[in-house]
Design a protein around this motif. Sequence first.
Motif, PDB file in Angstrom:
ATOM      1  N   ASP A  26     -15.221  -7.766  18.545  1.00  0.00           N
ATOM      2  CA  ASP A  26     -15.334  -9.216  18.381  1.00  0.00           C
ATOM      3  C   ASP A  26     -14.623  -9.697  17.119  1.00  0.00           C
ATOM      4  O   ASP A  26     -14.714 -10.860  16.747  1.00  0.00           O
ATOM      5  N   GLY A  27     -13.914  -8.790  16.468  1.00  0.00           N
ATOM      6  CA  GLY A  27     -13.157  -9.182  15.282  1.00  0.00           C
ATOM      7  C   GLY A  27     -13.980  -9.086  14.006  1.00  0.00           C
ATOM      8  O   GLY A  27     -13.448  -8.996  12.922  1.00  0.00           O
ATOM      9  N   LYS A  28     -15.299  -9.032  14.152  1.00  0.00           N
ATOM     10  CA  LYS A  28     -16.208  -8.985  12.999  1.00  0.00           C
ATOM     11  C   LYS A  28     -16.002  -7.686  12.224  1.00  0.00           C
ATOM     12  O   LYS A  28     -15.965  -7.656  10.998  1.00  0.00           O
ATOM     13  N   ASP A  29     -15.887  -6.616  13.004  1.00  0.00           N
ATOM     14  CA  ASP A  29     -15.734  -5.306  12.408  1.00  0.00           C
ATOM     15  C   ASP A  29     -14.466  -5.255  11.552  1.00  0.00           C
ATOM     16  O   ASP A  29     -14.475  -4.781  10.416  1.00  0.00           O
ATOM     17  N   GLU A  30     -13.400  -5.773  12.128  1.00  0.00           N
ATOM     18  CA  GLU A  30     -12.120  -5.767  11.424  1.00  0.00           C
ATOM     19  C   GLU A  30     -12.205  -6.632  10.161  1.00  0.00           C
ATOM     20  O   GLU A  30     -11.726  -6.251   9.099  1.00  0.00           O
ATOM     21  N   GLU A  31     -12.865  -7.749  10.303  1.00  0.00           N
ATOM     22  CA  GLU A  31     -13.052  -8.649   9.157  1.00  0.00           C
ATOM     23  C   GLU A  31     -13.792  -7.934   8.016  1.00  0.00           C
ATOM     24  O   GLU A  31     -13.414  -8.027   6.839  1.00  0.00           O
ATOM     25  N   ASN A  32     -14.837  -7.195   8.388  1.00  0.00           N
ATOM     26  CA  ASN A  32     -15.618  -6.460   7.384  1.00  0.00           C
ATOM     27  C   ASN A  32     -14.788  -5.365   6.730  1.00  0.00           C
ATOM     28  O   ASN A  32     -14.881  -5.133   5.529  1.00  0.00           O
ATOM     29  N   ARG A  33     -13.977  -4.677   7.535  1.00  0.00           N
ATOM     30  CA  ARG A  33     -13.144  -3.611   6.970  1.00  0.00           C
ATOM     31  C   ARG A  33     -12.153  -4.173   5.963  1.00  0.00           C
ATOM     32  O   ARG A  33     -11.941  -3.602   4.884  1.00  0.00           O
ATOM     33  N   VAL A  34     -11.548  -5.296   6.332  1.00  0.00           N
ATOM     34  CA  VAL A  34     -10.552  -5.907   5.432  1.00  0.00           C
ATOM     35  C   VAL A  34     -11.244  -6.323   4.134  1.00  0.00           C
ATOM     36  O   VAL A  34     -10.757  -6.071   3.029  1.00  0.00           O
ATOM     37  N   LYS A  35     -12.433  -6.899   4.288  1.00  0.00           N
ATOM     38  CA  LYS A  35     -13.180  -7.365   3.116  1.00  0.00           C
ATOM     39  C   LYS A  35     -13.524  -6.192   2.182  1.00  0.00           C
ATOM     40  O   LYS A  35     -13.322  -6.272   0.967  1.00  0.00           O
ATOM     41  N   ILE A  36     -14.022  -5.100   2.757  1.00  0.00           N
ATOM     42  CA  ILE A  36     -14.438  -3.961   1.929  1.00  0.00           C
ATOM     43  C   ILE A  36     -13.227  -3.291   1.294  1.00  0.00           C
ATOM     44  O   ILE A  36     -13.246  -2.921   0.106  1.00  0.00           O
ATOM     45  N   ASN A  37     -12.140  -3.164   2.065  1.00  0.00           N
ATOM     46  CA  ASN A  37     -10.922  -2.566   1.510  1.00  0.00           C
ATOM     47  C   ASN A  37     -10.454  -3.370   0.294  1.00  0.00           C
ATOM     48  O   ASN A  37     -10.113  -2.815  -0.747  1.00  0.00           O
ATOM     49  N   LYS A  38     -10.515  -4.683   0.431  1.00  0.00           N
ATOM     50  CA  LYS A  38     -10.100  -5.567  -0.659  1.00  0.00           C
ATOM     51  C   LYS A  38     -11.015  -5.410  -1.877  1.00  0.00           C
ATOM     52  O   LYS A  38     -10.558  -5.382  -3.015  1.00  0.00           O
ATOM     53  N   THR A  39     -12.312  -5.330  -1.606  1.00  0.00           N
ATOM     54  CA  THR A  39     -13.269  -5.178  -2.725  1.00  0.00           C
ATOM     55  C   THR A  39     -12.965  -3.899  -3.497  1.00  0.00           C
ATOM     56  O   THR A  39     -12.903  -3.898  -4.734  1.00  0.00           O
ATOM     57  N   ILE A  40     -12.763  -2.800  -2.767  1.00  0.00           N
ATOM     58  CA  ILE A  40     -12.510  -1.525  -3.449  1.00  0.00           C
ATOM     59  C   ILE A  40     -11.198  -1.606  -4.229  1.00  0.00           C
ATOM     60  O   ILE A  40     -11.133  -1.244  -5.410  1.00  0.00           O
ATOM     61  N   ALA A  41     -10.162  -2.117  -3.541  1.00  0.00           N
ATOM     62  CA  ALA A  41      -8.828  -2.121  -4.166  1.00  0.00           C
ATOM     63  C   ALA A  41      -8.739  -3.079  -5.349  1.00  0.00           C
ATOM     64  O   ALA A  41      -7.832  -2.961  -6.174  1.00  0.00           O
ATOM     65  N   SER A  42      -9.691  -4.009  -5.464  1.00  0.00           N
ATOM     66  CA  SER A  42      -9.610  -4.928  -6.604  1.00  0.00           C
ATOM     67  C   SER A  42     -10.606  -4.563  -7.714  1.00  0.00           C
ATOM     68  O   SER A  42     -10.747  -5.286  -8.692  1.00  0.00           O
TER      69      SER A  42
END
Length: 278
Positions: free
Chosen positions: A175-191
């Motif tokens: 439903d796109g939610k999973d992908e949204e969460n992955r992008v969000k977490i990847n960004k949090t870690i990388a920043s």
Amino acid sequence: MEVQQRTVDVDGQKMMVWERGPADGIPIVMVHGFPLDHSMWSNQIDGLDPDGDRFRIICPDLLGCGESDTIEDGTSMEQIADQLAAMLDELGVSEPVVFCGLSMGGYVGWQFLQRHRERVSHLVACNTRASGDSEEAALGRKRMATSVVLMGLQPIADAMMLTLFYSDPASSEDDGKDEENRVKINKTIASTEVQTIAKLQLAMAARPDMTEFLNQIDVPTLVISGRHDTITPVEEMREMADSIAGSTFVCIEDAAHLTPLESGQEFNQAVRDFLIGG
Ligand code: MLT
């Protein structure tokens, strides 16, 4: 009820805290994993208390993480627990809280309970462990503490993404939610600050083994695991729960390490069932 963003002074540093719920609600402190921030609790901030009148949800960014100030050299899990006690003083929370910690947040939870017993009414230990690091695991953390300074964060973020979430290989639905969460977490870690990664890894490598503490726990405890978690496997978590007198054990089926984010509804139901019976 709106989410409020608060700034509190902890050890002379600015700690950012997200809060939702009435001042007289049951206080629940939700402590994120490594190297994340309050946003991993978005499903709980939005959905744990649909009517917004039962819980005072308190989600800090630990020092060094998210929008909070930096973390001192040599900070330990014990000190982070004390910083959370100071945060509660600053927020004017004097009654006992539900302490809910995921993974590293759980390591902090054992210390919080041991050092501030009178401040805890219930414990929710999610995707975490009580044992300390093996020599090999501690060495791996020390290597990461050095390599992150040389190589930066993206390789770490990419490697972590492989284990934090579960993908059902048989399912074509998304439903796109999973992908949204992955992008969000990847960004949090990388920043995250490189120094935070290094300091928290060293703090986790030095954390004490709390296995013997488990049978001293005398607050109602809920242990939540994810069926596909390879970081803190379900069998280890069940054994941990068996050592805590009267604890409740829940395994969330379609999740790996980030159960509150991956399976928000099941996670919230488990917490509500435990705290208020539904
Ligand atoms: C976490 O999610 O906080 C980490 O996996 C904890 C750890 O590295 O032991």
